[in-house]
Motif scaffolding. Structure first.
Motif, PDB file in Angstrom:
ATOM      1  N   LEU A  37      93.054  38.738  16.245  1.00  9.15           N
ATOM      2  CA  LEU A  37      93.186  39.032  14.816  1.00  9.15           C
ATOM      3  C   LEU A  37      93.845  37.849  14.103  1.00  9.15           C
ATOM      4  O   LEU A  37      94.459  36.984  14.731  1.00  9.15           O
ATOM      5  CB  LEU A  37      94.041  40.287  14.616  1.00  9.15           C
ATOM      6  CG  LEU A  37      93.488  41.601  15.168  1.00  9.15           C
ATOM      7  CD1 LEU A  37      94.490  42.730  14.954  1.00  9.15           C
ATOM      8  CD2 LEU A  37      92.159  41.951  14.501  1.00  9.15           C
ATOM      9  N   THR A  38      93.739  37.857  12.784  1.00 14.04           N
ATOM     10  CA  THR A  38      94.378  36.789  12.006  1.00 14.04           C
ATOM     11  C   THR A  38      95.886  37.017  11.988  1.00 14.04           C
ATOM     12  O   THR A  38      96.379  38.114  12.272  1.00 14.04           O
ATOM     13  CB  THR A  38      93.874  36.797  10.552  1.00 14.04           C
ATOM     14  OG1 THR A  38      94.291  38.035   9.950  1.00 14.04           O
ATOM     15  CG2 THR A  38      92.362  36.679  10.476  1.00 14.04           C
ATOM     16  N   GLU A  88      96.823  39.939   9.792  1.00 17.04           N
ATOM     17  CA  GLU A  88      96.513  41.240  10.421  1.00 17.04           C
ATOM     18  C   GLU A  88      97.527  41.584  11.513  1.00 17.04           C
ATOM     19  O   GLU A  88      97.984  42.721  11.612  1.00 17.04           O
ATOM     20  CB  GLU A  88      95.096  41.211  11.019  1.00 17.04           C
ATOM     21  CG  GLU A  88      93.991  41.195   9.971  1.00 17.04           C
ATOM     22  CD  GLU A  88      92.619  40.876  10.546  1.00 17.04           C
ATOM     23  OE1 GLU A  88      91.629  41.406  10.024  1.00 17.04           O
ATOM     24  OE2 GLU A  88      92.520  40.084  11.521  1.00 17.04           O
ATOM     25  N   LYS A 135     100.822  42.633  10.012  1.00 19.57           N
ATOM     26  CA  LYS A 135     100.702  43.980   9.420  1.00 19.57           C
ATOM     27  C   LYS A 135     100.837  45.061  10.491  1.00 19.57           C
ATOM     28  O   LYS A 135     101.491  46.077  10.281  1.00 19.57           O
ATOM     29  CB  LYS A 135      99.327  44.132   8.756  1.00 19.57           C
ATOM     30  CG  LYS A 135      99.289  43.814   7.274  1.00 19.57           C
ATOM     31  CD  LYS A 135      97.883  44.111   6.805  1.00 19.57           C
ATOM     32  CE  LYS A 135      97.804  44.319   5.320  1.00 19.57           C
ATOM     33  NZ  LYS A 135      96.402  44.528   4.905  1.00 19.57           N
ATOM     34  N   LEU A 136     100.185  44.841  11.631  1.00 24.36           N
ATOM     35  CA  LEU A 136     100.263  45.820  12.718  1.00 24.36           C
ATOM     36  C   LEU A 136     101.680  45.883  13.286  1.00 24.36           C
ATOM     37  O   LEU A 136     102.186  46.962  13.600  1.00 24.36           O
ATOM     38  CB  LEU A 136      99.261  45.499  13.832  1.00 24.36           C
ATOM     39  CG  LEU A 136      97.780  45.627  13.469  1.00 24.36           C
ATOM     40  CD1 LEU A 136      96.896  45.342  14.679  1.00 24.36           C
ATOM     41  CD2 LEU A 136      97.457  47.022  12.913  1.00 24.36           C
ATOM     42  N   GLU A 181      91.534  49.932   7.126  1.00 25.28           N
ATOM     43  CA  GLU A 181      92.742  49.674   7.905  1.00 25.28           C
ATOM     44  C   GLU A 181      92.547  50.192   9.328  1.00 25.28           C
ATOM     45  O   GLU A 181      92.000  51.275   9.519  1.00 25.28           O
ATOM     46  CB  GLU A 181      93.931  50.409   7.268  1.00 25.28           C
ATOM     47  CG  GLU A 181      94.432  49.787   5.979  1.00 25.28           C
ATOM     48  CD  GLU A 181      95.113  48.443   6.225  1.00 25.28           C
ATOM     49  OE1 GLU A 181      96.088  48.401   6.990  1.00 25.28           O
ATOM     50  OE2 GLU A 181      94.639  47.439   5.660  1.00 25.28           O
TER      51      GLU A 181
END
Lengths: 105, 496
Positions: free
Chosen positions: B82-83, B86, B89-90, B155
């Motif tokens: 993932l970037t 991302e 955020k997780l 999401e």
């Protein structure tokens, strides 16, 4: 003797040897689950005061084997082997014959 | 009930057997348990709500999985592809957490007081920290693993797998210590994928040595299999395709005498790939495993005998089973129509599954099971008269043209039958008259040619006019994610 409800996923240990089991499936109701002639207790119960293994019920349990009653309505997975014989309401459990599992590993 | 029992049993019965091989590192099952104990003590002392992993395959993955189980804390492996945005955020969604990672990824992390970062090397050399054995609580409903879905439609959702789900899956599908002393499975799926979790649990329970690969590459895979005398493997379709291509291009034989079993899953396997693979590996047992994150991995299996019977048969009903995902494993499967009516053999609809391994649950959305315990997989498919399951794409991918449901799969199969077509994806496109129309992105084989009209004619002849793609674009390649799932949402943008 103490009767216990056997719920899938519950774990029990012997009070007279090293045996531990996990319930894979069980019929509804309460039963006497014993190992080596003595009642089994919950896996996390404090160590019980030394009971003695009934020599007539020292048929051994083997890690990884599945133990069943006659109609296979009860299935226990042995998670730790020991010296005692597993029994349900006074009847010895037998090793379940291996069958092909739907494994993808 | 707790998945740590799996490692306890392996360490108890085969403590001296090598459990994990990763480059030059080796762990016996006893060493793996010791490392997991140390990890558990560290996790418990941290006060974290989650144990997260952001890393490629290494011994840290099984150690963190089992360590979290001993500590009674949910384990969350994150997708390192993932970037940066991302990933952070997780991480915010799992804080406070302990995060095991390596130098390759630590640069992506925002500093947060509620995320305790441990480098992989430090994690694998934690001090002993006491003699007391970590005792997880006897709560089968406790969460063992939380996996974020790929989030192709928004999401990422947090799928929850409880100890009872994963333990039911293992006990229902694997025989304890089934592996021979010399057996080894090569693990190429990343640790954040459900297949990566189930590979660790199944292999440990079978007492089968795991050979870990950081990243998949066909030649390196073949080399690693040879070097480690690998007997078992699991691959996603793209990986098998690349191995087949590599062997065909090199004009060489696999030369893997130890390889006995090859399982595949995680996406649709092209018939040509599996047929070619069976020719290249004539003595290998092939198994197609169909499963989802929400079902603790495999729910249906097409076994080696089914593969051989289909390849050898002249009966079309048996032949086509090579394209099936097989029969239900330790679960029940039924097909329903849109109104919920249960359908009979050969009737296509929505695939529902029920069984103790099925969690069907997301963190904030709750359980998706119906009153009778059935989980809607959102896959479309049908069962044949003998109970073999055939899949027909995702329900979300169905094209609704003038009220008629059109499955991309049947059109793709027809187009793939054209000798010039190498790959194809059929998607919905906006249409003023019909609401949605049929569109296709086609990859031609190198040097081959086909016209739009010719392809449209083919579909019209084999199916019917409503199935004919009204727009066809030719591409050099289709977009796939790293595990071989075609990214239809990107293809759809071509036709907006």
């Amino acid at each position: 003797m103490a009767k216990t409800a056997l719920k899938a996923g519950a774990r029990f240990k012997s009070t007279v040897c090293d045996t531990q089991v996990m319930v894979v499936k069980a019929p509804a109701g309460e039963f006497e689950l014993r190992c080596g002639g003595a009642d089994m207790v919950g896996a996390t119960a404090p160590a019980a005061a030394g009971g003695t293994l009934d020599p007539a019920l020292s048929g051994e349990t083997l890690i990884g084997k599945r133990y069943v009653n006659a109609d296979e309505s009860l299935e226990l997975l042995c998670t730790k082997g020991g010296k005692g014989t597993l029994s349900l309401d006074g009847v010895a459990l037998e090793i379940k014959q291996a069958k092909q599992l739907p494994s993808s590993d | 009930m707790n998945i740590s029992t799996i490692l306890d049993m392996a360490a108890e019965a085969f403590g001296d057997r090598i459990g994990v091989v990763s480059g030059g590192q080796r762990y016996t099952y006893a060493e793996l348990r010791e490392a997991a104990y140390r990890a558990a003590r560290r996790f418990k002392a941290s006060g974290a709500a989650y144990v997260a992993l952001l890393d490629v395959n290494s011994p840290a993955a099984p150690v963190a999985l089992f360590g979290a189980a001993y500590a009674g804390i949910p384990y969350v492996p994150l997708n390192y592809r993932l970037t940066q945005v991302e990933i952070n955020k997780l991480l915010a969604r799992v804080a406070p957490a302990v995060l095991v990672t390596s130098a390759d990824f630590s640069g992506k992390l925002e500093q947060r007081a509620d995320i305790q970062v441990i480098d992989r090397a430090d994690f694998l050399s934690l001090p002993e920290g006491g003699d007391e054995l970590p005792q997880p609580e006897e709560d089968p409903r406790a969460i063992a693993v939380q996996l974020f879905t790929s989030g192709t439609t928004g999401e990422p959702k947090a799928a929850i797998l409880r100890h009872e789900n994963l333990m039911s899956y293992i006990v229902g599908t694997v025989e304890f210590a089934a592996a021979e002393e010399d057996d080894a499975i090569i693990v190429t799926v990343p640790p954040y994928h459900i297949a990566g979790i189930s590979a660790v649990l199944s292999s440990t329970y079978a007492c089968r040595r795991m050979v870990q690969m950081e990243n998949f590459e066909a030649a390196a895979w073949l080399e690693a299999c040879r070097e480690n005398s690998v007997s078992n493997a699991f691959l996603v379709p793209t990986m098998l395709q690349r191995i087949v291509d590599h062997l065909v291009e090199a004009g060489s034989q696999p030369q893997l005498p130890a390889l006995r079993a090859l399982a595949y899953g995680g996406g649709k396997m092209p018939l040509s790939t599996i047929a070619k693979a069976m020719q290249l590996f004539p003595t290998v047992d092939f198994t197609n495993a169909y499963g989802l994150t929400e079902t603790s991995s495999t729910i249906a299996v097409l076994g080696p005998d089914d593969h051989r019977a289909a390849a050898a048969s002249s009966d079309p009903a048996v032949q086509r089973r090579l394209a099936s995902v097989g029969k239900p494993g330790a679960v029940e499967i039924e097909i329903r129509d849109e109104s919920g009516k249960v359908l009979g053999a050969e009737e296509a609809g929505l695939v529902f599954v029920r069984g103790p391994q099925v969690s069907g649950e997301y963190l904030s959305l709750g359980s998706q099971l119906d009153a009778d315990g059935w989980f809607p997989t959102k896959d479309r498919g049908y069962l044949d008269a003998e109970g073999y399951l055939f899949l027909d794409g995702r329900a979300d991918d169905v094209i609704v043209r003038g009220g008629e449901n059109i499955s991309p799969g049947e059109i793709e199969d027809v187009l793939l039958g054209h000798p010039a077509v190498a790959d194809v994806a059929v998607v919905a496109m906006p249409d003023e008259q019909w609401g949605e129309g049929v569109a296709a992105a086609v990859v031609l084989k190198s040097g081959a040619s086909a016209s739009v009209a010719e392809l449209q004619e083919l579909v019209k002849g084999k199916l019917r006019s409503s199935r004919v793609p009204q727009a066809i674009v030719f591409k050099d390649a289709l977009p796939y994610n790293e595990l071989g799932k075609v990214l239809r949402r990107i293809i759809r943008q071509e036709f907006v």
